[in-house]
Scaffold this active site. Structure first.
Site, PDB file in Angstrom:
ATOM      1  N   GLU A 108       0.854  -1.181   0.000  1.00  0.00           N
ATOM      2  CA  GLU A 108       0.000   0.000   0.000  1.00  0.00           C
ATOM      3  C   GLU A 108       0.893   1.236   0.000  1.00  0.00           C
ATOM      4  OE1 GLU A 108      -2.737   0.454   3.297  1.00  0.00           O
ATOM      5  OE2 GLU A 108      -3.791   2.058   2.274  1.00  0.00           O
ATOM      6  N   GLY A 137       2.801   2.459  11.009  1.00  0.00           N
ATOM      7  CA  GLY A 137       2.559   1.642  12.198  1.00  0.00           C
ATOM      8  C   GLY A 137       2.438   0.173  11.841  1.00  0.00           C
ATOM      9  N   MET A 152       0.329  -2.783   8.709  1.00  0.00           N
ATOM     10  CA  MET A 152      -0.351  -2.931   7.425  1.00  0.00           C
ATOM     11  C   MET A 152      -1.245  -4.160   7.417  1.00  0.00           C
ATOM     12  SD  MET A 152      -0.881  -1.769   4.460  1.00  0.00           S
ATOM     13  CE  MET A 152      -2.040  -2.594   3.376  1.00  0.00           C
ATOM     14  N   GLU A 153      -2.451  -3.969   6.898  1.00  0.00           N
ATOM     15  CA  GLU A 153      -3.520  -4.960   7.008  1.00  0.00           C
ATOM     16  C   GLU A 153      -3.540  -6.020   5.900  1.00  0.00           C
ATOM     17  OE1 GLU A 153      -4.001  -1.616   6.223  1.00  0.00           O
ATOM     18  OE2 GLU A 153      -5.581  -1.416   4.713  1.00  0.00           O
ATOM     19  N   ASN A 154      -2.419  -6.353   5.278  1.00  0.00           N
ATOM     20  CA  ASN A 154      -2.392  -7.374   4.223  1.00  0.00           C
ATOM     21  C   ASN A 154      -3.257  -8.572   4.606  1.00  0.00           C
ATOM     22  OD1 ASN A 154      -0.057  -5.872   3.137  1.00  0.00           O
ATOM     23  ND2 ASN A 154       0.943  -6.730   4.938  1.00  0.00           N
ATOM     24  N   GLU A 210      -5.725  -3.075  12.487  1.00  0.00           N
ATOM     25  CA  GLU A 210      -5.365  -3.892  11.322  1.00  0.00           C
ATOM     26  C   GLU A 210      -6.311  -5.075  11.191  1.00  0.00           C
ATOM     27  OE1 GLU A 210      -3.461  -2.287   9.529  1.00  0.00           O
ATOM     28  OE2 GLU A 210      -2.654  -0.975  11.083  1.00  0.00           O
ATOM     29  N   HIS A 216      -9.597  -4.063   9.679  1.00  0.00           N
ATOM     30  CA  HIS A 216      -9.509  -3.833   8.237  1.00  0.00           C
ATOM     31  C   HIS A 216      -9.938  -5.069   7.437  1.00  0.00           C
ATOM     32  CE1 HIS A 216      -8.056   0.120   7.314  1.00  0.00           C
ATOM     33  NE2 HIS A 216      -6.889   0.008   7.915  1.00  0.00           N
ATOM     34  N   GLU A 260     -10.098   3.926   5.998  1.00  0.00           N
ATOM     35  CA  GLU A 260      -9.323   4.398   7.156  1.00  0.00           C
ATOM     36  C   GLU A 260     -10.180   5.114   8.193  1.00  0.00           C
ATOM     37  OE1 GLU A 260      -6.745   3.096   7.776  1.00  0.00           O
ATOM     38  OE2 GLU A 260      -5.907   2.434   5.866  1.00  0.00           O
TER      39      GLU A 260
HETATM   40  N1  PHE Z   1      -3.139   0.954   5.796  1.00  0.00           N
HETATM   41  C1  PHE Z   1      -2.280   1.044   6.944  1.00  0.00           C
HETATM   42  C2  PHE Z   1      -3.190   1.239   8.147  1.00  0.00           C
HETATM   43  O1  PHE Z   1      -3.978   2.130   8.206  1.00  0.00           O
HETATM   44  C3  PHE Z   1      -1.333   2.181   6.932  1.00  0.00           C
HETATM   45  C4  PHE Z   1      -0.258   2.112   5.905  1.00  0.00           C
HETATM   46  C5  PHE Z   1      -0.346   2.886   4.766  1.00  0.00           C
HETATM   47  C6  PHE Z   1       0.837   1.310   6.091  1.00  0.00           C
HETATM   48  C7  PHE Z   1       0.649   2.854   3.807  1.00  0.00           C
HETATM   49  C8  PHE Z   1       1.828   1.286   5.159  1.00  0.00           C
HETATM   50  C9  PHE Z   1       1.753   2.061   4.016  1.00  0.00           C
HETATM   51  O2  PHE Z   1      -3.176   0.512   9.049  1.00  0.00           O
HETATM   52 ZN    ZN Z   2      -5.783   1.636   8.547  1.00  0.00          ZN
END
Ligand code: PHE
Ligand code: ZN
Length: 850
Positions: free
Chosen positions: A122, A254, A256-258, A291, A294, A313
């Site tokens: 992301e 912080g 990432m929600e992969n 996360e 998400h 978000e």
């Molecule tokens: N999508 C992640 C979150 O909100 C934040 C994020 C954005 C991490 C871009 C890495 C790069 O938890």
């Molecule tokens: Zn997020």
């Protein structure tokens, strides 16, 4: 600046993708400087459009070969991607590329950190892994094969095969490329399991490097709590057989929600009582929840394009705030969130970086992961819930999941669900998504014949994208108290929708004292004439805990401004009220700790701007020092007694109860230290068996210009704990006297353990410098210069983190001509950098345009 090279992307130009992806097979042959990525992608024409242009995003890739339906092709390759003649109907694309994870310091795409491989896709990092339609409205099922001798090989979804030197993963849920993840390394796991309410067994793991395995328990428990909470409150179950969390040291954000494989900055997972503070524990619990949540709000329902970022978000921040309020204290969470909102989002909204919750243009999307998209985005959802009520909010969310599961959606889809569930017209409400800036609400009132009338007026400053602002829907919660402190009108929600509007309350015996904007029911700046006597009255009697705190806050602010301005002695109404509150044993210690906190230097600077004046950072710092001394004196008889009474005995627990007591004793200790030459703090430091008390004692000492001995002891004790050493770096810069902040920061950068490639370490020093307002804005200009020097060094290494940290300069227009000139000079130096990144170029350009 290289504006010509950095095109602006507009929401209004959105067009659907020409080709959709049915499924993707990826094979990774991992090697530090020459990883091969083989892709096999099934493309089908998008029935929703006649456009058949074929373009695959790809950056910093070495194309080895490409085939269409098995026949070798020679695509046209540029720095942004490739194009190629393709069949009219469905076809299979195969490509092999080479990438170099070991030299990827930008931490975007596939990179190496301490010997492990990790990804961050992301928003647009997947294009650094292979050629692909890298946009969130292209969703596909992924199958991934990883070939490597490393023992742990992870990707999204469920593991379907493994053997000597390889593992295969299959994710059955269609997803955009930004949710792809891969991890490989010598990792250890803390295992766990969870049974969903429909009886599905889920394997849970927290993966870490050797040496960190004793710091995973809390994250695991937080994950289980989050899974239960989402089932109970939102009716959402987890949907795979396995859920993996991995801790990585080098990470820009912080976490990432992969899908099924969340990757975390190690600072947002690892915690033990000895190494993490109460604040760290609370943050970890919130980020784990964020996360995890998400999975439904972001992954199962994703964003059509990056302009819709707040769709996932804002909603997910709102959900994690609800979770924290449920796990801990609702008023304490609300107050902390408002402090954060005012500190970061109002600051953004008030300056050159102001943008709508749903931006309408960008050059680099990474620059829009902002307090406005996240925190104001969450406030907008809170307002919606307040307006429609809890029950209708629940129905709307059910409809959202039912209607949009598996889709890539827009804010229009989101609002339509609320309109359909409630019958409300949300046209005006939608302005919260498109108008930038914080509304100012001016309140006046009058009283006649038993009728109390409230007059409200709203204004919103023009910003580049909308000169002529329209009035917004402001949910305005208010309660009325009679002069004896009885609540005569309980919290009532007014819908304030016009530029100017009046509301009446009839049948009252006496003129009431209003308690406006209870619970901070809308993210606005409330302006009203109010006497300190009325504020003190609310501080003593309000039934709304937020407004009780707010009354104390306003009193503190006006007292501080008096001190900064004319050396006035602190207002007794404030000191008395505070003393009563701090000694009131019926109140939550965490709440009392918050009440003891003074408005920050930045907050005070903004208050001067709001009064049409130029803030003097040095005078503000001085005023706060004097106020702290005055508090310590007035409370001198209470401090040791309260401190002793609230010390938490026995083994450490990160729970809200004991953490609240430690917050209170910590706040008390910082005042005690101003009067006892540091004796109490030194004793606390020496006896501490947890980081909250150890770091609290050290901070109190440093803030009183003591503590050099403890600083040395701390470094010796924790030299091998990266996250603890980050605190050591940070705390010195944070508490340095104004003339010392830049020199201290500079000397820290000369240490062998300072490194630019680790964002946590860089932020420990330079984030703290930016926060130390009197230090950063020191009249010598040394703070500005040092910051710019290092941002220029960091930009070629890590553009994302550089760009985010440029926001230190965003308030430059607030200050006097000398300071403005010095900041402008530094911003222009950065802008003039050869090979300036798109990220930093856009940020500096926007800041300078003010
Ligand atoms: N999508 C992640 C979150 O909100 C934040 C994020 C954005 C991490 C871009 C890495 C790069 O938890
Ligand atoms: Zn997020």
């Amino acid at each position: 600046m290289k504006d010509a090279e950095n095109p602006t992307i507009y929401l209004k130009d959105y067009t659907p993708p020409a080709w959709l992806v049915e499924d993707v097979h990826l094979t990774f042959r991992l090697a530090p400087e020459a990883t091969r990525v083989v892709s096999k992608i099934r493309f089908v024409p998008n029935p929703a459009t006649a456009d058949r242009r074929f373009f695959l995003e790809g950056e910093e890739l070495k194309l080895i070969s490409a085939r269409i339906d098995g026949v070798e092709v020679k695509p046209e390759v540029t720095a942004e991607g490739l194009t190629c003649a393709v069949p009219d109907d469905a076809f299979t694309w195969e490509a092999e590329v080479e990438i170099s994870p070991a030299t990827n310091t930008a931490l975007e795409g596939l990179y190496m950190s301490n010997g492990m491989y990790s990804t961050q896709c992301e928003a647009q990092g997947f294009r650094k892994i292979t050629y692909y339609p890298d946009r969130p409205d292209v969703m596909s099922v992924f199958t991934v094969r990883i070939e490597s001798d490393l023992p742990v090989l992870l990707s999204n979804g469920n593991k379907v095969a493994e053997g000597n030197g390889f593992a295969e993963w299959h994710d059955p849920w269609p997803k955009p490329a930004y949710l792809f993840a891969l991890v490989a390394g010598e990792l250890l796991n803390l295992p766990g399991s969870f049974t969903t309410r429909s009886g599905r067994e889920v394997e849970l793991n927290v993966w870490v490097r050797k040496g960190d395995e004793d710091k995973c328990d809390f994250a695991m428990e937080a994950l289980k709590k989050s899974m239960t909470w989402d089932e109970e409150v939102y009716g959402r179950e987890y949907d795979l057989d396995i859920f993996n969390i991995v801790a990585v040291d080098d990470f820009n954000m912080g976490a990432m929600e992969n899908k099924g494989l969340n990757i975390f900055n190690s600072s947002a997972v690892l915690a033990s009582p000895e190494t993490a503070t109460d604040a760290n524990f609370e943050r970890i619990e919130a980020i784990i929840a964020h996360e995890y949540f998400h999975n439904w709000t972001g992954n199962r329902i994703t964003c059509r394009d990056w302009f819709q970022l707040c769709l996932k978000e804002g909603l997910t921040v709102f959900r994690d705030a609800q979770f924290t309020a449920d796990m801990r204290s609702e008023p304490v969470k609300r107050i902390s969130d408002v402090l954060d909102l005012r500190g970061r989002q109002f600051r953004e909204d008030g300056g050159p970086l102001a943008h709508p919750v749903r931006p309408e243009s960008f050059q680099e999307i990474n620059n829009f992961y902002t307090a406005t998209v996240y925190e104001k985005g969450a406030e907008v959802i809170g307002m919606l819930k307040r307006l429609v009520g809890d029950e209708a909010y629940g129905r709307a969310l059910d409809l959202y999941f039912e209607r949009h599961d598996g889709q890539a959606c827009t804010i229009e889809d989101w609002l339509k669900v609320f309109e359909d569930a409630t019958g409300r017209d949300l046209t005006q409400f939608k302005l919260w998504y498109s108008q930038a800036g914080t509304p100012k609400v001016t309140m006046t009132d009058d009283w006649a014949d038993g009728t109390y009338t409230l007059h409200l007026k709203q204004t919103l400053r023009p910003t580049p994208e909308t000169a002529e602002k329209k009035p917004q829907v402001i949910p305005f919660a208010i309660g009325l108290l009679d002069p004896s402190g009885e609540e005569v009108v309980p919290t009532t929600l007014l819908e304030f929708t016009e530029a100017e509007q009046s509301f009446t309350f009839e049948g009252l015996a006496e003129r009431p004292i209003p308690s406006p904007l209870r619970g901070f029911s809308a993210p606005v700046i409330l302006q009203r004439e109010v006497t300190n006597a009325d504020r003190a009255f609310l501080l003593a009697h309000d039934t709304d805990p937020f407004n009780r705190w707010e009354a104390g806050r306003q009193l503190a602010k006006s007292a501080l401004i008096g001190m900064i301005d004319g050396g006035q002695s602190p207002d007794p109404a404030y000191l008395d009220g505070l003393q009563r509150l701090v000694t009131d044993e019926s109140l939550d210690p965490a709440f009392r700790a918050l009440c003891l906190g003074l408005p920050s230097e930045d907050d005070l600077a903004q208050s001067f701007v709001d009064m049409g004046r130029t803030p003097d950072p040095q005078a503000i710092w001085q005023g706060r020092q004097e106020m702290r001394a005055a508090l310590a004196e007035v409370l001198s008889a209470d401090l040791p007694r309260l401190y002793a009474a609230h010390r938490v005995p026995g083994p450490y627990s990160p729970e809200a109860g004991p953490a609240g007591k430690r917050a209170l004793t910590g706040a008390l200790l910082s005042l005690i230290t101003l009067r006892d030459q540091g004796d109490t703090a030194r004793a606390q430091y020496a006896a501490a068996d947890n980081m909250t008390e150890q770091l609290g004692a050290l901070s109190s000492l440093l803030a009183a210009d003591l503590g050099s001995l403890e600083l040395g002891l701390f470094a010796d004790q924790w030299a091998h704990e990266r996250l603890v050493m980050d605190k050591w770096f940070m705390v010195q810069v944070a508490h340095a006297r104004p003339d010392q902040a830049a020199p201290v920061a500079h000397s820290l950068t000369e240490r062998a353990d300072f490194t630019m490639t680790n964002p946590n370490r860089f932020r420990a020093v330079f984030g703290a410098l930016a926060m130390n307002q009197a230090g950063f804005h020191h009249a010598s200009g040394a703070g500005y210069q040092l910051m710019a020097d290092w941002l220029m060094k960091l930009d070629p290494v890590n553009p994302q983190t550089t760009a985010r940290m440029c926001s230190a300069f965003q308030t430059w227009r607030r200050y006097d001509a000398d300071r403005q000139g010095m900041m402008q000079e530094q911003l222009e130096r950065i802008a003039g950098l050869k090979e300036l990144s798109r990220d930093t170029g856009e940020m500096v350009g926007r800041i300078l345009s003010a």
